[in-house]
Design an enzyme around this catalytic site. Structure first.
Site, PDB file in Angstrom:
ATOM      1  N   GLU A  30      39.875  40.259  37.752  1.00 29.60           N
ATOM      2  CA  GLU A  30      38.822  39.736  37.720  1.00 29.60           C
ATOM      3  C   GLU A  30      38.782  38.379  38.434  1.00 29.60           C
ATOM      4  OE1 GLU A  30      35.843  41.042  36.533  1.00 29.60           O
ATOM      5  OE2 GLU A  30      35.870  41.055  34.263  1.00 29.60           O
ATOM      6  N   ASN A  42      30.917  41.169  40.524  1.00 25.12           N
ATOM      7  CA  ASN A  42      31.370  39.686  40.699  1.00 25.12           C
ATOM      8  C   ASN A  42      32.624  39.459  41.576  1.00 25.12           C
ATOM      9  OD1 ASN A  42      33.519  41.251  39.111  1.00 25.12           O
ATOM     10  ND2 ASN A  42      33.320  40.023  37.315  1.00 25.12           N
ATOM     11  N   HIS A  60      34.967  41.841  41.590  1.00 18.45           N
ATOM     12  CA  HIS A  60      36.416  42.450  41.081  1.00 18.45           C
ATOM     13  C   HIS A  60      36.608  43.778  41.693  1.00 18.45           C
ATOM     14  CE1 HIS A  60      34.436  44.756  37.347  1.00 18.45           C
ATOM     15  NE2 HIS A  60      34.602  45.489  38.469  1.00 18.45           N
ATOM     16  N   ASP A  94      42.479  51.929  36.739  1.00 17.44           N
ATOM     17  CA  ASP A  94      42.386  50.958  35.517  1.00 17.44           C
ATOM     18  C   ASP A  94      41.673  51.763  34.264  1.00 17.44           C
ATOM     19  OD1 ASP A  94      39.846  51.463  36.638  1.00 17.44           O
ATOM     20  OD2 ASP A  94      39.369  49.098  36.930  1.00 17.44           O
TER      21      ASP A  94
END
Ligand code: GLP
Length: 238
Positions: free
Chosen positions: A145, A138, A140, A70
């Site tokens: 996401e 979170n 991810h 990423d």
């Protein structure tokens, strides 16, 4: 449902060493390995140890392919907090990989959709043999996401406030972050082998949720529970 294999090591050094050894063994067995890997603090030592093993054992890297998982949209590769900078310094330069072996998102590209399509085509053609990922607080993976469709390919994502906030840790000065470009969960699910690494007490709850919580797109890492060939490697605090 897949039985998740969890390897817990005493500390960060030991878990990094274990991960690096699995990666090196994969390359030893398959010189044409396509490796997709995350950047970040978790894989940092793994990369260093991987390079050491490769050099010490003289493992051939000339036929492997490397895919960067990423990137933060809008960042130049010169930015020391960018994923590309990490990959260049930690893996690509030390291993002496040639440009034709390396596939990274250009986060400055005018057409980010085209960047996604190029990466999709590469992954479609060669598959991912080994994928080594971290996990965000979170849940991810990469920049997949919460709420990301589980069958998605490469895409541009709007980042959650927590991702933007935590992401500041990579940068020397406050940096405007808003979007990320990433390999998708669908491609992660099709990776032949997946390793999720995490360390530190602050990741304990998220790793627990990924391993034992409901498989839910609102917590993307929970998808590992239905991956065919996955391993979770942590330190003892996680
Ligand atoms: C970042 C990246 C992920 C990375 C994760 C954890 O936002 N997009 O690829 O795995 O968060 O990073 P770290 O290992 O620094 O905790």
């Amino acid at each position: 449902m897949n039985q998740l294999l969890h390897q817990r090591y005493p500390d960060y050094e030991a878990m990094s060493n274990a991960t690096a050894n699995i990666m090196a063994e994969a390359l030893r067995q398959n010189p044409k390995l396509t490796l997709c890997m995350a950047s970040g603090h978790t894989p940092s030592r793994t990369c260093e140890l991987f390079v050491s093993i490769i050099k010490e054992d003289k493992i051939d890297t000339q036929k492997m392919r490397f895919i960067g998982l990423d990137e933060w949209v809008g960042l130049s590769p010169d930015n020391t907090g960018s994923c590309q900078y990490f990959f260049m310094e930690k893996l690509i330069k030390p291993l002496g990989l040639e440009p034709e072996q390396v596939f990274l998102f250009d986060a400055l590209a005018a057409d980010l959709n085209m960047e996604c399509l190029k990466m999709d085509a590469l992954i479609q053609a060669h598959g991912i043999d080994l994928m080594v990922v971290g996990i965000g607080i979170n849940g991810h993976i990469g920049f997949n996401e919460p709420g990301t469709p589980v069958d998605i390919n490469c895409h541009v994502a709007s980042l959650e406030p927590s991702t933007v906030q935590v992401g500041q840790k990579y940068f020397a000065e406050s940096t405007l972050l808003g979007k990320g470009i990433t390999v998708g969960l669908g491609q992660l699910m099709r990776a032949k082998k997946l390793i999720l690494i995490a360390n530190g007490a602050h990741k304990k709850d998220v790793v627990q949720q990924a391993r034992f919580g409901p498989v839910d797109p609102m917590f993307p890492a929970s998808i590992i529970q239905i991956h065919e060939h996955v391993m979770v490697i942590t330190d003892s605090l996680t």
